[in-house]
Design an enzyme around this catalytic site. Structure first.
Site, mmCIF file in Angstrom:
data_model
loop_
_atom_site.group_PDB
_atom_site.id
_atom_site.type_symbol
_atom_site.label_atom_id
_atom_site.label_comp_id
_atom_site.label_asym_id
_atom_site.label_seq_id
_atom_site.Cartn_x
_atom_site.Cartn_y
_atom_site.Cartn_z
ATOM 1 N N GLU A 1 -1.832 -3.258 -2.182
ATOM 2 C CA GLU A 1 -2.227 -4.130 -3.297
ATOM 3 C C GLU A 1 -3.201 -3.424 -4.234
ATOM 4 O O GLU A 1 -4.317 -3.865 -4.475
ATOM 5 C CB GLU A 1 -2.789 -5.449 -2.768
ATOM 6 C CG GLU A 1 -1.729 -6.272 -2.051
ATOM 7 C CD GLU A 1 -2.131 -7.708 -1.762
ATOM 8 O OE1 GLU A 1 -1.258 -8.580 -1.754
ATOM 9 O OE2 GLU A 1 -3.348 -7.955 -1.551
ATOM 10 N N GLU B 1 5.258 -8.528 0.510
ATOM 11 C CA GLU B 1 4.507 -9.622 1.125
ATOM 12 C C GLU B 1 4.864 -10.938 0.457
ATOM 13 O O GLU B 1 4.854 -11.027 -0.778
ATOM 14 C CB GLU B 1 2.991 -9.423 0.974
ATOM 15 C CG GLU B 1 2.416 -8.215 1.666
ATOM 16 C CD GLU B 1 0.895 -8.152 1.541
ATOM 17 O OE1 GLU B 1 0.269 -9.205 1.226
ATOM 18 O OE2 GLU B 1 0.325 -7.059 1.731
#
Length: 353
Positions: free
Chosen positions: A180, A286
């Site tokens: 991320e 995700e």
């Protein structure tokens, strides 16, 4: 013309028997939008349907047990396979407190995934703890290092862990370099808003490390908020302009029950733009939604599976649920496991084939 009303009620009935009592908010507009068009669609060949299970060994060590939908205690990998999953994602921390997610723990989980016949993604955080959009702390051992040293650190750590996996007979199909990385990694030296060139150099250092051990592994750059095209263009324009090397654009997507359709549509638009703009494949690394909204989560996951599979040119590689096995664990509320130790109906989305 066939009887649309008859089919509607048949499909409504089939969906209803798969719902649990925790979620009664799903309305007919959601059922009409998703069920009619996508529950029977086949995914493209080779599509990854997976789960990130980084907490698994820690949960097992604490005494947690897992049960299949029939209430029979079973190994987690067997349960996930029974739900249609074929891939496992495992995070790596450098020197974590307590040892979980270190090299030894990663190899243990990877061996189990391989034994279960699962494909494997390795997710390097390049930190001693969580790396995410708001946290990209350097490992303590690297804390005083300048950017040149950090390039070497990233390469060495990547090569060391992957070489150990290779020696254990593990060949990952995908490797994430950073987790991320909405504003880069290894702050502040690798903070993208401060120095995009440094961030690109770190990505390339990780890429080179991966390829030196596993030349065929696909290297992923992972950014959260997969619906945010402006963010993705900023990051990947910056990486392109600074010569970064990678293979796949990864993204996260965590909608709420009242906006998942909008965010899924925006995510598909973003994925197609990434393919067209940068010539890269894409993957949703995700996903998650509140465990108390399992039926709506099933609709959300079903839809994002189909949307990712429909990306232009077959360039959508797969979808991974983040920590579905978590229940009553560390306060995390977006898993897909009930308090009874069994998977919720949300995971039935992965039974698409």
């Amino acid at each position: 013309m066939k009887k649309p009303i008859t089919y509607f009620y048949l499909l409504l009935f089939l969906l209803t028997i798969g719902c649990d009592k925790q979620d009664v908010t799903t309305d007919n507009s959601e059922i009409t939008a998703v069920t009619k068009t996508s529950l029977t669609k086949k995914l493209v060949t080779g599509f990854a349907k997976g789960a990130d299970i980084g907490w698994l060994t820690e949960m097992e060590a604490s005494g947690k047990k897992f049960y299949n939908s029939s209430g029979v205690q079973q190994d987690m990998f067997a349960i996930l396979k029974s739900k249609g999953m074929n891939s496992i994602r495992i995070r790596v921390w450098v020197n974590p407190s307590g040892g979980w997610n270190n090299q030894t723990d990663v190899i243990a989980k990877a061996k189990r995934a391989k034994a279960a016949g699962m494909r494997i993604m390795i997710d390097f955080h390049y930190s001693d703890t969580w790396a995410d959009p708001g946290n990209q702390a350097k490992p303590a051992a690297w804390s005083s290092h300048n950017i040149s040293q950090l390039y070497t650190d990233v390469w060495n750590h990547t090569v060391t862990v992957l070489t150990a996996l290779k020696s254990a007979g593990i060949t990952p199909e995908w490797v994430q370099v950073g987790n991320e990385t909405n504003n880069g990694m290894l702050w502040n030296e690798g903070k993208a808003s401060v120095n995009m060139k440094n961030f690109a150099g770190l990505i390339t250092s990780g890429y080179n490390g991966v390829k030196s051990v596993f030349p065929n592994a696909k290297v992923i750059v992972h950014v959260a908020n997969g619906y945010d095209n402006t963010l993705f263009r900023w990051i990947f324009d910056g990486l392109k302009n600074n010569g970064a090397s990678y293979n796949v654009i990864g993204m996260s997507l965590y909608p709420e029950t009242n906006n998942w359709q909008t965010l899924n549509n925006q995510c598909l638009t973003n994925m197609n733009d990434m393919v067209a703009r940068y010539g890269k494949k894409v993957m949703v690394c995700e996903v998650g939604m509140s465990v108390t909204a399992a039926a709506t989560c099933k609709l959300f996951v079903t839809d994002i599976l189909n949307k990712t599979s429909s990306v232009t040119g077959g360039n959508g590689l797969g979808v991974f649920y983040w920590e579905p096995e978590s229940y009553n664990w560390n306060g995390y509320t977006k898993g897909a496991w009930g308090s009874d130790g069994k998977p919720t109906v949300a995971l039935d989305a992965f039974l698409l084939n």
